[in-house]
Design a protein around this motif. Structure first.
Motif, PDB file in Angstrom:
ATOM      1  N   LEU A  37     -29.167 -35.305  10.855  1.00  0.00           N
ATOM      2  CA  LEU A  37     -28.739 -36.500  11.451  1.00  0.00           C
ATOM      3  C   LEU A  37     -27.492 -36.234  12.360  1.00  0.00           C
ATOM      4  CD1 LEU A  37     -28.799 -38.963   8.379  1.00  0.00           C
ATOM      5  CD2 LEU A  37     -29.974 -39.061  10.464  1.00  0.00           C
ATOM      6  N   ALA A  38     -26.648 -35.228  11.772  1.00  0.00           N
ATOM      7  CA  ALA A  38     -25.564 -34.779  12.500  1.00  0.00           C
ATOM      8  C   ALA A  38     -25.926 -33.926  13.933  1.00  0.00           C
ATOM      9  CB  ALA A  38     -24.605 -33.695  11.745  1.00  0.00           C
ATOM     10  N   THR A  39     -26.939 -33.387  13.740  1.00  0.00           N
ATOM     11  CA  THR A  39     -27.578 -32.676  15.039  1.00  0.00           C
ATOM     12  C   THR A  39     -27.874 -33.803  15.994  1.00  0.00           C
ATOM     13  OG1 THR A  39     -28.165 -30.743  13.815  1.00  0.00           O
ATOM     14  CG2 THR A  39     -29.102 -30.944  16.018  1.00  0.00           C
ATOM     15  N   LEU A  40     -28.685 -34.736  15.586  1.00  0.00           N
ATOM     16  CA  LEU A  40     -29.197 -35.971  16.447  1.00  0.00           C
ATOM     17  C   LEU A  40     -27.877 -36.652  17.045  1.00  0.00           C
ATOM     18  CD1 LEU A  40     -32.257 -37.237  14.409  1.00  0.00           C
ATOM     19  CD2 LEU A  40     -32.240 -36.093  16.466  1.00  0.00           C
ATOM     20  N   ILE A  41     -27.055 -36.961  15.987  1.00  0.00           N
ATOM     21  CA  ILE A  41     -25.553 -37.669  16.741  1.00  0.00           C
ATOM     22  C   ILE A  41     -24.984 -36.670  17.849  1.00  0.00           C
ATOM     23  CG2 ILE A  41     -23.433 -38.451  16.317  1.00  0.00           C
ATOM     24  CD1 ILE A  41     -24.698 -39.176  13.331  1.00  0.00           C
ATOM     25  N   LEU A  42     -24.885 -35.476  17.599  1.00  0.00           N
ATOM     26  CA  LEU A  42     -24.309 -34.722  18.477  1.00  0.00           C
ATOM     27  C   LEU A  42     -25.036 -34.579  19.864  1.00  0.00           C
ATOM     28  CD1 LEU A  42     -22.834 -31.532  16.713  1.00  0.00           C
ATOM     29  CD2 LEU A  42     -21.507 -33.291  18.156  1.00  0.00           C
ATOM     30  N   LEU A  43     -26.295 -34.495  19.827  1.00  0.00           N
ATOM     31  CA  LEU A  43     -27.298 -34.283  20.895  1.00  0.00           C
ATOM     32  C   LEU A  43     -27.262 -35.661  21.539  1.00  0.00           C
ATOM     33  CD1 LEU A  43     -29.414 -32.464  22.349  1.00  0.00           C
ATOM     34  CD2 LEU A  43     -31.043 -33.574  20.833  1.00  0.00           C
ATOM     35  N   CYS A  44     -27.127 -36.731  20.971  1.00  0.00           N
ATOM     36  CA  CYS A  44     -27.309 -38.068  21.786  1.00  0.00           C
ATOM     37  C   CYS A  44     -25.913 -38.248  22.581  1.00  0.00           C
ATOM     38  CB  CYS A  44     -27.583 -39.075  20.705  1.00  0.00           C
ATOM     39  SG  CYS A  44     -29.369 -39.058  20.222  1.00  0.00           S
ATOM     40  N   SER A  45     -24.885 -37.764  21.685  1.00  0.00           N
ATOM     41  CA  SER A  45     -23.614 -37.895  22.400  1.00  0.00           C
ATOM     42  C   SER A  45     -23.392 -37.149  23.557  1.00  0.00           C
ATOM     43  CB  SER A  45     -22.377 -37.675  21.278  1.00  0.00           C
ATOM     44  OG  SER A  45     -22.536 -38.700  20.203  1.00  0.00           O
ATOM     45  N   ALA A  46     -23.980 -35.812  23.350  1.00  0.00           N
ATOM     46  CA  ALA A  46     -23.857 -34.918  24.767  1.00  0.00           C
ATOM     47  C   ALA A  46     -24.584 -35.317  25.692  1.00  0.00           C
ATOM     48  CB  ALA A  46     -24.206 -33.579  23.897  1.00  0.00           C
ATOM     49  N   LEU A  47     -25.606 -35.938  25.493  1.00  0.00           N
ATOM     50  CA  LEU A  47     -26.750 -36.484  26.638  1.00  0.00           C
ATOM     51  C   LEU A  47     -25.885 -37.803  27.247  1.00  0.00           C
ATOM     52  CD1 LEU A  47     -30.203 -36.135  24.863  1.00  0.00           C
ATOM     53  CD2 LEU A  47     -29.394 -35.010  26.732  1.00  0.00           C
ATOM     54  N   ALA A  48     -25.308 -38.561  26.468  1.00  0.00           N
ATOM     55  CA  ALA A  48     -24.656 -39.628  26.912  1.00  0.00           C
ATOM     56  C   ALA A  48     -23.411 -39.284  27.962  1.00  0.00           C
ATOM     57  CB  ALA A  48     -24.011 -40.530  25.886  1.00  0.00           C
ATOM     58  N   VAL A  49     -22.744 -38.003  27.481  1.00  0.00           N
ATOM     59  CA  VAL A  49     -21.847 -37.466  28.512  1.00  0.00           C
ATOM     60  C   VAL A  49     -22.268 -36.655  29.607  1.00  0.00           C
ATOM     61  CG1 VAL A  49     -20.068 -35.673  28.416  1.00  0.00           C
ATOM     62  CG2 VAL A  49     -20.209 -37.043  26.323  1.00  0.00           C
ATOM     63  N   ALA A  50     -23.561 -35.809  29.443  1.00  0.00           N
ATOM     64  CA  ALA A  50     -24.001 -35.435  30.714  1.00  0.00           C
ATOM     65  C   ALA A  50     -24.657 -36.490  31.647  1.00  0.00           C
ATOM     66  CB  ALA A  50     -25.171 -34.703  30.156  1.00  0.00           C
ATOM     67  N   PHE A  51     -25.143 -37.535  31.032  1.00  0.00           N
ATOM     68  CA  PHE A  51     -25.469 -38.588  32.307  1.00  0.00           C
ATOM     69  C   PHE A  51     -24.457 -39.639  32.473  1.00  0.00           C
ATOM     70  CE2 PHE A  51     -29.614 -37.004  30.584  1.00  0.00           C
ATOM     71  CZ  PHE A  51     -30.447 -37.315  31.627  1.00  0.00           C
ATOM     72  N   ARG A  52     -23.325 -39.502  32.327  1.00  0.00           N
ATOM     73  CA  ARG A  52     -22.332 -40.372  32.497  1.00  0.00           C
ATOM     74  C   ARG A  52     -22.099 -40.627  34.015  1.00  0.00           C
ATOM     75  NH1 ARG A  52     -19.956 -35.472  32.120  1.00  0.00           N
ATOM     76  NH2 ARG A  52     -18.323 -34.827  33.304  1.00  0.00           N
ATOM     77  N   SER A  53     -21.970 -41.826  34.557  1.00  0.00           N
ATOM     78  CA  SER A  53     -21.677 -42.195  35.999  1.00  0.00           C
ATOM     79  C   SER A  53     -20.525 -41.698  36.642  1.00  0.00           C
ATOM     80  CB  SER A  53     -22.165 -43.304  36.400  1.00  0.00           C
ATOM     81  OG  SER A  53     -21.324 -44.324  35.751  1.00  0.00           O
ATOM     82  N   ASP A  54     -19.273 -41.742  35.820  1.00  0.00           N
ATOM     83  CA  ASP A  54     -17.960 -41.551  36.310  1.00  0.00           C
ATOM     84  C   ASP A  54     -17.643 -39.856  36.193  1.00  0.00           C
ATOM     85  OD1 ASP A  54     -15.380 -41.348  36.993  1.00  0.00           O
ATOM     86  OD2 ASP A  54     -14.571 -42.762  35.808  1.00  0.00           O
ATOM     87  N   ARG A  55     -17.702 -39.196  37.009  1.00  0.00           N
ATOM     88  CA  ARG A  55     -17.624 -37.652  36.969  1.00  0.00           C
ATOM     89  C   ARG A  55     -16.138 -37.096  37.389  1.00  0.00           C
ATOM     90  NH1 ARG A  55     -22.397 -36.116  34.639  1.00  0.00           N
ATOM     91  NH2 ARG A  55     -21.827 -34.041  35.243  1.00  0.00           N
TER      92      ARG A  55
END
Length: 436
Positions: free
Chosen positions: A319-337
Motif C-alpha cells: 500500500l505504501a508503494t502504491l501511495i508513493l507511486l500514485c503521488s509521484a505520478l500526480a507530481v509528474a503529470f502536474r500542469s504547473d511546472r
C-alpha cells in the motif's frame, strides 16, 4: 526595536543555547539535548521572519557570521549522537587498500592490518555488518580519506557539501524572487548544525547532489539533472522520489539514464555479487524494525487498535508503494511546472516518503531541511524540528517510547497538512464570495 536588533538578539540566544548543549547532553542526557535544540529551532522560525524585514546586507553578514560560529564551535566536540562517521573513514581506508568494502566485517581477521586506535574502536556493528552505504557514498569516502583519515577531514568534507547546499538555496530563492535572507532558516536550524557539522553525516552529500540535480533540471536540462539525482539516490535511496518532480510524462530517455548510472556505479563492487547491498538486506531492515513492522509508524498505530496479523507488513509495504507511486505520478503529470510549484510538490513527496517509511534517526530528516527556506511550509518546519526528538542515544537517560516521539513527529505532520488544506479551502471560499 528594529528587526536587525531583534535578529541579533536571537543570534545571541542561539549561540548560548548551542554553547551549553554538549555539556547538557553529557550531564543530563538526551532529553536536555532535545529541549535545547528544539528551543533553538523555534528561535530560528522567528529569525526567518525577522530577517526578511532587516536590511539585506547587514542581515546576511549576521546570518553567515553566526552560522560559521555555530559550526566552528560544534566541530570542537567529538560526534555526540552517532558513530557513523567512523565507518565512513574505515570504508575509505579499506578501499584504499584495494579491498571491496562490502566483502568483510571490520572485525574480520583479513582487515587486521588496517586497525588503529583512533578509528577502529569506534566503528558500530564491527563484528556483525559489512558496510551498508551505496556506491556513490563509497566513492566519496575513498576520495576524502585520501586527504586525511580523520573525523575532522570527513566533517570538513561534509561542510563543503553543505556550502553547496547553501549556495543552491540562495540561487533558488533569487530565481523565485524571494528574500535571500530566508537562507537563515537552514543556516541557523539546529538539525544541520549538529548532524552535519558535528555528526558529519553523509546525508549532506545526498542533499547537495539532490539540490544540484533540481537546479540543473529546472533550468531546462532534465537528463543532466536526473543523472545528479540518481547519484544522490546512490548515497541514500530516500531521495529517489525526487525524480518524479523533474520527469516529463512519456519521456522515455530518463529511466534508462537513471538505470545506467546505477549499474555503472555498482560495477566496481560486483565482485561480491548481491553483497553490494551490504548490511541493508542482511540485518539493517530487521534491526530497524522494518521487517517486523513495529517501527513503521502508521502500521504500529494500526496494530495498537486492531492487533498484529500475519502478513500485515507485506500489505503495508504494498500500500505504501502504491501511495508513493500514485503521488509521484500526480507530481509528474502536474500542469504547473513553475519553480515554486515544482519545489513544493517535491517537498510533499519527500515528506510523504518519510511518513510512510518513518526512519528512526534525526539525520534522515536533513532531506527536507532545505525546504524550510525554499518553501517555508509549516509541514517542513514541523518535521525538521520534531525530528530532533529522535535523538535517543543514552540508555540511562529518561526514555520516551519511540511510538510517542514518532506520534509527535508524524502526527504533527498530518495536522500541519490538515491545517494547510483547511486554510486553502477557506481562502477559496472567501475568493468565491468576493466574486459573487
Amino acid at each position: 526595536m528594529s528587526p536587525l536588533a531583534r535578529l541579533t538578539g536571537i543570534a545571541a540566544a542561539l549561540i548560548v543555547l548551542t554553547s551549553v548543549t554538549p555539556f547538557a547532553f553529557r550531564t543530563l542526557g538526551d532529553n536536555a539535548y532535545i529541549a535545547l535544540t528544539t528551543v533553538a529551532a523555534l528561535f530560528t522560525i522567528v529569525a526567518t521572519r525577522l530577517a526578511e524585514r532587516a536590511p539585506l546586507d547587514r542581515a546576511l553578514w549576521l546570518i553567515f557570521l553566526v552560522a560559521l560560529l555555530l559550526r566552528g564551535y560544534v566541530l570542537l566536540f567529538d560526534p555526540l549522537l552517532s558513530s557513523d562517521i567512523y565507518r565512513y573513514i574505515w570504508d575509505g581506508r579499506v578501499q584504499a587498500a584495494g579491498i571491496n568494502p562490502y566483502r568483510y566485517f571490520p572485525a574480520d581477521p583479513a582487515l587486521a592490518s588496517l586497525r588503529d586506535a583512533a578509528i577502529f574502536p569506534h566503528i558500530n556493528r564491527v563484528g556483525t555488518a559489512a558496510t551498508i552505504y551505496p556506491p556513490v557514498a563509497q566513492f566519496f569516502f575513498l576520495i576524502v580519506t585520501r586527504f586525511g583519515e580523520s573525523v575532522t577531514a570527513m566533517r570538513l568534507a561534509m561542510l563543503a557539501c553543505e556550502a553547496v547546499i547553501v549556495v543552491l538555496i540562495m540561487l533558488f530563492l533569487r530565481r523565485m524572487e524571494q528574500p535571500v535572507t530566508r537562507v537563515v532558516a537552514y543556516l541557523w536550524h539546529p538539525l544541520p548544525i549538529w548532524e552535519i557539522a558535528n555528526g558529519g553525516h553523509v546525508d549532506a552529500l545526498m542533499v547537495a547532489l539532490m539540490l544540484s540535480g533540481l537546479w540543473v533540471a529546472l533550468s531546462g536540462k532534465a537528463l543532466r539533472g536526473a543523472a545528479l539525482i540518481a547519484l544522490s539516490a546512490l548515497v541514500k535511496p530516500y531521495v529517489a522520489p525526487v525524480l518524479a518532480g523533474i520527469w516529463r510524462p512519456w519521456d522515455l530517455k530518463m529511466p534508462p539514464v537513471v538505470v545506467a548510472i546505477a549499474v555503472l556505479c555498482y560495477l566496481p563492487y560486483l565482485s561480491v555479487g548481491s553483497g553490494v547491498f551490504g548490511y541493508l538486506t542482511k540485518g539493517y531492515l530487521t534491526e530497524e524494525g522494518i521487517n517486523a513492522g513495529y517501527e513503521l509508524w502508521l502500521l504500529a498505530l494500526w496494530r495498537l487498535v486492531f492487533g498484529e496479523h500475519h502478513g500485515d507488513v507485506t500489505v503495508y509495504m504494498v500500500l505504501a508503494t502504491l501511495i508513493l507511486l500514485c503521488s509521484a505520478l500526480a507530481v509528474a503529470f502536474r500542469s504547473d511546472r513553475s519553480i515554486e510549484t515544482s519545489l513544493g510538490s517535491i517537498n510533499v513527496l519527500l515528506l510523504l516518503t518519510l511518513l510512510l517509511l518513518s526512519p528512526n534517526y534525526p539525520w534522515y530528516f536533513l532531506l527536507v531541511t532545505p525546504f524550510v527556506a525554499l518553501c517555508g511550509s509549516p509541514p517542513s518546519w514541523v518535521v525538521s524540528i520534531a525530528a530532533l526528538m529522535l535523538s535517543e542515544q543514552l540508555d540511562w537517560d529518561f526514555y520516551i517510547p519511540r511510538i510517542v516521539t514518532k506520534s509527535v513527529l508524524f502526527g504533527g505532520l498530518l495536522l500541519a497538512w490538515a491545517l494547510a488544506a483547511w486554510t486553502r479551502g477557506r481562502s477559496k471560499t472567501a475568493n468565491v464570495g468576493l466574486l459573487q
